[in-house]
Motif scaffolding. Structure first.
Motif, PDB file in Angstrom:
ATOM      1  N   ALA A 131      30.083  30.220  13.299  1.00  0.00           N
ATOM      2  CA  ALA A 131      29.619  29.113  14.293  1.00  0.00           C
ATOM      3  C   ALA A 131      28.674  30.133  15.036  1.00  0.00           C
ATOM      4  O   ALA A 131      29.375  31.479  15.777  1.00  0.00           O
ATOM      5  CB  ALA A 131      30.452  28.695  15.396  1.00  0.00           C
ATOM      6  N   PRO A 132      27.958  29.704  15.878  1.00  0.00           N
ATOM      7  CA  PRO A 132      26.937  30.922  16.183  1.00  0.00           C
ATOM      8  C   PRO A 132      27.340  31.407  17.822  1.00  0.00           C
ATOM      9  O   PRO A 132      27.806  30.192  18.458  1.00  0.00           O
ATOM     10  CB  PRO A 132      25.785  30.340  16.494  1.00  0.00           C
ATOM     11  N   LYS A 133      26.754  31.979  18.460  1.00  0.00           N
ATOM     12  CA  LYS A 133      27.644  32.089  19.836  1.00  0.00           C
ATOM     13  C   LYS A 133      26.801  31.239  20.673  1.00  0.00           C
ATOM     14  O   LYS A 133      25.795  31.216  20.539  1.00  0.00           O
ATOM     15  CB  LYS A 133      27.231  33.473  20.173  1.00  0.00           C
ATOM     16  N   LEU A 134      26.910  31.135  22.130  1.00  0.00           N
ATOM     17  CA  LEU A 134      26.697  29.874  22.650  1.00  0.00           C
ATOM     18  C   LEU A 134      25.626  30.377  23.656  1.00  0.00           C
ATOM     19  O   LEU A 134      25.593  31.962  24.008  1.00  0.00           O
ATOM     20  CB  LEU A 134      27.723  29.567  23.884  1.00  0.00           C
ATOM     21  N   VAL A 135      24.772  30.214  24.491  1.00  0.00           N
ATOM     22  CA  VAL A 135      23.178  29.839  24.992  1.00  0.00           C
ATOM     23  C   VAL A 135      23.635  30.885  25.671  1.00  0.00           C
ATOM     24  O   VAL A 135      24.579  30.245  26.711  1.00  0.00           O
ATOM     25  CB  VAL A 135      22.421  28.994  24.316  1.00  0.00           C
ATOM     26  N   GLY A 136      23.256  32.172  26.213  1.00  0.00           N
ATOM     27  CA  GLY A 136      23.787  33.282  27.727  1.00  0.00           C
ATOM     28  C   GLY A 136      25.248  33.513  27.561  1.00  0.00           C
ATOM     29  O   GLY A 136      25.563  33.708  28.902  1.00  0.00           O
ATOM     30  N   GLY A 137      25.451  33.794  26.184  1.00  0.00           N
ATOM     31  CA  GLY A 137      26.713  34.202  25.815  1.00  0.00           C
ATOM     32  C   GLY A 137      28.195  34.218  27.065  1.00  0.00           C
ATOM     33  O   GLY A 137      28.513  34.533  27.278  1.00  0.00           O
ATOM     34  N   THR A 138      27.965  32.976  27.190  1.00  0.00           N
ATOM     35  CA  THR A 138      29.534  32.116  28.090  1.00  0.00           C
ATOM     36  C   THR A 138      31.184  32.404  26.450  1.00  0.00           C
ATOM     37  O   THR A 138      31.839  31.545  27.161  1.00  0.00           O
ATOM     38  CB  THR A 138      29.094  31.073  28.644  1.00  0.00           C
ATOM     39  N   ASN A 139      30.805  33.612  25.657  1.00  0.00           N
ATOM     40  CA  ASN A 139      32.063  33.621  24.770  1.00  0.00           C
ATOM     41  C   ASN A 139      33.014  34.535  25.992  1.00  0.00           C
ATOM     42  O   ASN A 139      33.790  34.790  25.003  1.00  0.00           O
ATOM     43  CB  ASN A 139      31.777  33.793  23.435  1.00  0.00           C
ATOM     44  N   GLU A 140      32.533  34.642  26.499  1.00  0.00           N
ATOM     45  CA  GLU A 140      33.915  36.627  27.345  1.00  0.00           C
ATOM     46  C   GLU A 140      33.768  36.365  29.039  1.00  0.00           C
ATOM     47  O   GLU A 140      32.229  36.565  29.174  1.00  0.00           O
ATOM     48  CB  GLU A 140      33.516  37.808  26.135  1.00  0.00           C
ATOM     49  N   GLY A 141      34.859  36.417  29.504  1.00  0.00           N
ATOM     50  CA  GLY A 141      34.074  36.624  30.600  1.00  0.00           C
ATOM     51  C   GLY A 141      35.126  35.624  31.317  1.00  0.00           C
ATOM     52  O   GLY A 141      36.616  35.566  31.068  1.00  0.00           O
ATOM     53  N   ALA A 142      35.093  35.612  33.270  1.00  0.00           N
ATOM     54  CA  ALA A 142      36.410  35.325  33.953  1.00  0.00           C
ATOM     55  C   ALA A 142      37.051  33.731  33.535  1.00  0.00           C
ATOM     56  O   ALA A 142      35.490  32.572  33.739  1.00  0.00           O
ATOM     57  CB  ALA A 142      35.724  35.259  34.803  1.00  0.00           C
ATOM     58  N   VAL A 143      38.020  33.114  33.048  1.00  0.00           N
ATOM     59  CA  VAL A 143      37.779  31.632  33.367  1.00  0.00           C
ATOM     60  C   VAL A 143      38.728  31.331  34.775  1.00  0.00           C
ATOM     61  O   VAL A 143      39.944  32.617  34.905  1.00  0.00           O
ATOM     62  CB  VAL A 143      38.621  30.870  32.021  1.00  0.00           C
ATOM     63  N   PHE A 144      39.062  30.345  34.956  1.00  0.00           N
ATOM     64  CA  PHE A 144      39.365  29.933  36.326  1.00  0.00           C
ATOM     65  C   PHE A 144      41.156  29.257  35.564  1.00  0.00           C
ATOM     66  O   PHE A 144      40.946  28.034  35.315  1.00  0.00           O
ATOM     67  CB  PHE A 144      39.372  29.431  37.068  1.00  0.00           C
ATOM     68  N   THR A 145      42.385  29.504  36.086  1.00  0.00           N
ATOM     69  CA  THR A 145      43.339  28.440  35.278  1.00  0.00           C
ATOM     70  C   THR A 145      44.523  28.441  36.987  1.00  0.00           C
ATOM     71  O   THR A 145      44.406  29.199  37.588  1.00  0.00           O
ATOM     72  CB  THR A 145      44.122  29.467  34.157  1.00  0.00           C
ATOM     73  N   LYS A 146      45.016  27.120  36.289  1.00  0.00           N
ATOM     74  CA  LYS A 146      46.480  26.924  37.911  1.00  0.00           C
ATOM     75  C   LYS A 146      47.874  27.931  37.353  1.00  0.00           C
ATOM     76  O   LYS A 146      48.632  27.836  37.825  1.00  0.00           O
ATOM     77  CB  LYS A 146      46.628  25.494  38.467  1.00  0.00           C
ATOM     78  N   ASP A 147      47.826  28.172  35.707  1.00  0.00           N
ATOM     79  CA  ASP A 147      48.823  28.496  34.653  1.00  0.00           C
ATOM     80  C   ASP A 147      48.406  30.200  34.749  1.00  0.00           C
ATOM     81  O   ASP A 147      47.649  30.793  33.625  1.00  0.00           O
ATOM     82  CB  ASP A 147      49.371  27.823  33.914  1.00  0.00           C
ATOM     83  N   GLN A 148      49.303  31.114  34.220  1.00  0.00           N
ATOM     84  CA  GLN A 148      49.361  32.692  34.367  1.00  0.00           C
ATOM     85  C   GLN A 148      49.399  32.040  32.333  1.00  0.00           C
ATOM     86  O   GLN A 148      48.633  33.342  31.682  1.00  0.00           O
ATOM     87  CB  GLN A 148      50.822  33.215  34.789  1.00  0.00           C
ATOM     88  N   GLN A 149      50.298  31.690  31.884  1.00  0.00           N
ATOM     89  CA  GLN A 149      50.274  31.641  30.774  1.00  0.00           C
ATOM     90  C   GLN A 149      49.309  30.830  29.937  1.00  0.00           C
ATOM     91  O   GLN A 149      48.928  29.077  30.576  1.00  0.00           O
ATOM     92  CB  GLN A 149      51.801  31.025  30.337  1.00  0.00           C
ATOM     93  N   ILE A 150      47.708  31.064  28.877  1.00  0.00           N
ATOM     94  CA  ILE A 150      46.978  30.722  28.950  1.00  0.00           C
ATOM     95  C   ILE A 150      47.812  29.564  27.410  1.00  0.00           C
ATOM     96  O   ILE A 150      48.673  29.963  26.567  1.00  0.00           O
ATOM     97  CB  ILE A 150      46.427  31.364  27.987  1.00  0.00           C
ATOM     98  N   THR A 151      47.071  29.225  27.144  1.00  0.00           N
ATOM     99  CA  THR A 151      46.851  28.571  26.167  1.00  0.00           C
ATOM    100  C   THR A 151      46.135  27.348  25.122  1.00  0.00           C
ATOM    101  O   THR A 151      45.248  27.464  25.753  1.00  0.00           O
ATOM    102  CB  THR A 151      48.068  27.072  26.389  1.00  0.00           C
TER     103      THR A 151
END
Length: 165
Positions: free
Chosen positions: A32-52
């Motif tokens: 798949a093409p990379k998202l416009v603006g390079g939004t495939n790598e960086g910071a995310v905010f989550t409520k839990d430590q464990q990513i699912t």
């Protein structure tokens, strides 16, 4: 009276959290093409430590050299790129700007004990460096394979009411 009921309802609305995890995530969908603006790598905010796999649609605030003003993303200083799943290290200054969405524009400073401040210099939270949770996931998204990789950066105690997707 109506105003106080609305304020209470907004404070407990699903998708809004006070304390939060700031995690580094790289998202890849092979073919798949990379998202416009390079939004495939960086910071995310989550409520839990464990990513699912349920976190695969989280908004990623992309790496940027400048997140001042209306520029949305995350800036790390010194910004050293290191091997996955850590991606950025050390984290001496981490500045993020989510634009009009919560939490907004804040900076976490190592030399201030990882305290978090808004653009006016007001302390808005206390973060704790935590690189202990790394993840590598292969997720199914309606027949597409989505790879998620990264690690936790900070756990932040704050009353900012971060809005999750």
């Amino acid at each position: 009276m109506k105003i106080s009921i609305i304020a209470i309802a907004a404070a407990v609305a699903p998708g809004a959290i006070a304390d939060f995890w700031l995690t580094y995530m790289a998202r890849d969908v092979p073919g798949a093409p990379k998202l416009v603006g390079g939004t495939n790598e960086g910071a995310v905010f989550t409520k839990d430590q464990q990513i699912t796999c349920s976190d695969m649609r989280s908004t990623i605030y992309s790496d940027a050299d400048d997140v001042s003003g209306h520029r949305i993303g995350m800036r790390t200083v010194p910004g050293n790129i290191v091997q996955p799943p850590i991606y950025r290290d050390p984290l001496e200054v981490v500045e993020f700007n989510t634009g009009m969405g919560k939490p907004g524009h804040h900076t976490i400073y190592k030399d201030r004990g990882y305290a978090m401040f808004d653009v006016d210099g007001k302390k808005t939270g206390q973060c704790h460096l935590n690189r202990s949770q790394a993840f590598q996931l292969k997720c199914d998204d309606n027949g597409d394979t989505v790879y998620l990789e990264g690690s936790t950066m900070f756990f932040c105690e704050s009353d900012l009411n971060v809005v999750l997707d």
